[in-house]
Scaffold this motif. Structure first.
Motif, PDB file in Angstrom:
ATOM      1  N   LEU A  17       0.833  -1.206   0.000  1.00 49.46           N
ATOM      2  CA  LEU A  17       0.000   0.000   0.000  1.00 49.46           C
ATOM      3  C   LEU A  17       0.863   1.250   0.000  1.00 49.46           C
ATOM      4  CD1 LEU A  17      -2.719   1.378   0.098  1.00 49.46           C
ATOM      5  CD2 LEU A  17      -2.751   1.012   2.582  1.00 49.46           C
ATOM      6  N   ARG A  18       1.930   1.234   0.779  1.00 49.64           N
ATOM      7  CA  ARG A  18       2.856   2.375   0.827  1.00 49.64           C
ATOM      8  C   ARG A  18       3.454   2.647  -0.556  1.00 49.64           C
ATOM      9  NH1 ARG A  18       6.811   0.685   4.638  1.00 49.64           N
ATOM     10  NH2 ARG A  18       5.144   0.837   6.143  1.00 49.64           N
TER      11      ARG A  18
ATOM     12  N   LYS B 262       3.634   5.827  -5.611  1.00 51.36           N
ATOM     13  CA  LYS B 262       3.558   5.909  -7.074  1.00 51.36           C
ATOM     14  C   LYS B 262       2.447   6.867  -7.501  1.00 51.36           C
ATOM     15  CE  LYS B 262       3.354   3.067 -11.195  1.00 51.36           C
ATOM     16  NZ  LYS B 262       3.401   1.725 -11.744  1.00 51.36           N
ATOM     17  N   ARG B 263       1.300   6.780  -6.860  1.00 51.58           N
ATOM     18  CA  ARG B 263       0.185   7.666  -7.212  1.00 51.58           C
ATOM     19  C   ARG B 263       0.518   9.111  -6.872  1.00 51.58           C
ATOM     20  NH1 ARG B 263      -2.759   9.899 -10.447  1.00 51.58           N
ATOM     21  NH2 ARG B 263      -4.776  10.636  -9.755  1.00 51.58           N
ATOM     22  N   LEU B 264       1.166   9.334  -5.737  1.00 51.69           N
ATOM     23  CA  LEU B 264       1.553  10.697  -5.370  1.00 51.69           C
ATOM     24  C   LEU B 264       2.504  11.289  -6.402  1.00 51.69           C
ATOM     25  CD1 LEU B 264       1.951  10.254  -1.533  1.00 51.69           C
ATOM     26  CD2 LEU B 264       0.357  11.803  -2.680  1.00 51.69           C
TER      27      LEU B 264
ATOM     28  N   VAL C 268       1.769  14.688  -8.798  1.00 50.38           N
ATOM     29  CA  VAL C 268       2.632  15.868  -8.925  1.00 50.38           C
ATOM     30  C   VAL C 268       2.749  16.268 -10.399  1.00 50.38           C
ATOM     31  CG1 VAL C 268       4.996  16.715  -8.643  1.00 50.38           C
ATOM     32  CG2 VAL C 268       3.901  15.442  -6.798  1.00 50.38           C
ATOM     33  N   ASP C 269       2.982  15.296 -11.263  1.00 47.61           N
ATOM     34  CA  ASP C 269       3.078  15.570 -12.698  1.00 47.61           C
ATOM     35  C   ASP C 269       1.743  16.066 -13.256  1.00 47.61           C
ATOM     36  OD1 ASP C 269       5.728  14.822 -12.806  1.00 47.61           O
ATOM     37  OD2 ASP C 269       5.283  12.762 -13.419  1.00 47.61           O
ATOM     38  N   GLU C 270       0.668  15.419 -12.840  1.00 46.83           N
ATOM     39  CA  GLU C 270      -0.650  15.799 -13.348  1.00 46.83           C
ATOM     40  C   GLU C 270      -1.008  17.221 -12.918  1.00 46.83           C
ATOM     41  OE1 GLU C 270      -5.121  13.836 -13.639  1.00 46.83           O
ATOM     42  OE2 GLU C 270      -3.564  12.822 -12.485  1.00 46.83           O
ATOM     43  N   ILE C 271      -0.707  17.575 -11.674  1.00 45.43           N
ATOM     44  CA  ILE C 271      -0.978  18.928 -11.188  1.00 45.43           C
ATOM     45  C   ILE C 271      -0.186  19.945 -12.011  1.00 45.43           C
ATOM     46  CG2 ILE C 271      -0.608  20.506  -9.241  1.00 45.43           C
ATOM     47  CD1 ILE C 271      -1.274  18.041  -7.409  1.00 45.43           C
TER      48      ILE C 271
ATOM     49  N   ARG D 104      -6.626  15.893  -3.307  1.00 42.96           N
ATOM     50  CA  ARG D 104      -6.386  14.445  -3.319  1.00 42.96           C
ATOM     51  C   ARG D 104      -4.959  14.133  -2.868  1.00 42.96           C
ATOM     52  NH1 ARG D 104     -10.876  11.208  -5.178  1.00 42.96           N
ATOM     53  NH2 ARG D 104      -9.327   9.610  -5.478  1.00 42.96           N
ATOM     54  N   LYS D 105      -4.006  14.931  -3.348  1.00 38.73           N
ATOM     55  CA  LYS D 105      -2.603  14.738  -2.983  1.00 38.73           C
ATOM     56  C   LYS D 105      -2.413  14.896  -1.472  1.00 38.73           C
ATOM     57  CE  LYS D 105       2.011  16.513  -3.948  1.00 38.73           C
ATOM     58  NZ  LYS D 105       2.317  17.296  -2.748  1.00 38.73           N
ATOM     59  N   GLU D 106      -3.044  15.898  -0.892  1.00 37.63           N
ATOM     60  CA  GLU D 106      -2.936  16.110   0.551  1.00 37.63           C
ATOM     61  C   GLU D 106      -3.494  14.918   1.328  1.00 37.63           C
ATOM     62  OE1 GLU D 106      -4.528  19.836   1.947  1.00 37.63           O
ATOM     63  OE2 GLU D 106      -3.663  20.912   0.254  1.00 37.63           O
ATOM     64  N   ILE D 107      -4.635  14.409   0.894  1.00 36.72           N
ATOM     65  CA  ILE D 107      -5.253  13.267   1.558  1.00 36.72           C
ATOM     66  C   ILE D 107      -4.354  12.043   1.462  1.00 36.72           C
ATOM     67  CG2 ILE D 107      -7.178  11.627   1.435  1.00 36.72           C
ATOM     68  CD1 ILE D 107      -8.917  14.068   0.525  1.00 36.72           C
ATOM     69  N   LEU D 108      -3.874  11.759   0.251  1.00 34.87           N
ATOM     70  CA  LEU D 108      -3.018  10.585   0.059  1.00 34.87           C
ATOM     71  C   LEU D 108      -1.691  10.727   0.792  1.00 34.87           C
ATOM     72  CD1 LEU D 108      -3.699   9.770  -3.698  1.00 34.87           C
ATOM     73  CD2 LEU D 108      -4.580   8.597  -1.680  1.00 34.87           C
TER      74      LEU D 108
END
Length: 56
Positions: free
Chosen positions: A14-15, A20-22, A26-29, A44-48
């Motif tokens: 999970l970590r 990987k999603r974070l 960053v790139d998507e933002i 979403r980034k803050e939550i994750l």
């Protein structure tokens, strides 16, 4: 509040998935022109990030 118990391998998996999603967020933002969507992604980034940090 939900409580989730994970064994070591599940926690590490999970970590890694969150990291990987974070990274991709960053790139998507950075490449998003729509302010509302960028704000959504930042939230979403803050939550994750919070979840990722609690796994350490």
């Amino acid at each position: 509040m939900i409580r989730l118990e994970l064994n070591d391998m599940e926690q590490e998996t999970l970590r890694q998935a969150l990291a990987k999603r974070l990274s991709s967020l960053v790139d998507e933002i950075a490449h998003t022109d729509t302010r509302d969507y960028r704000d959504f992604l930042k939230e979403r980034k803050e939550i994750l990030t919070g979840i990722h940090d609690r796994l350490h």
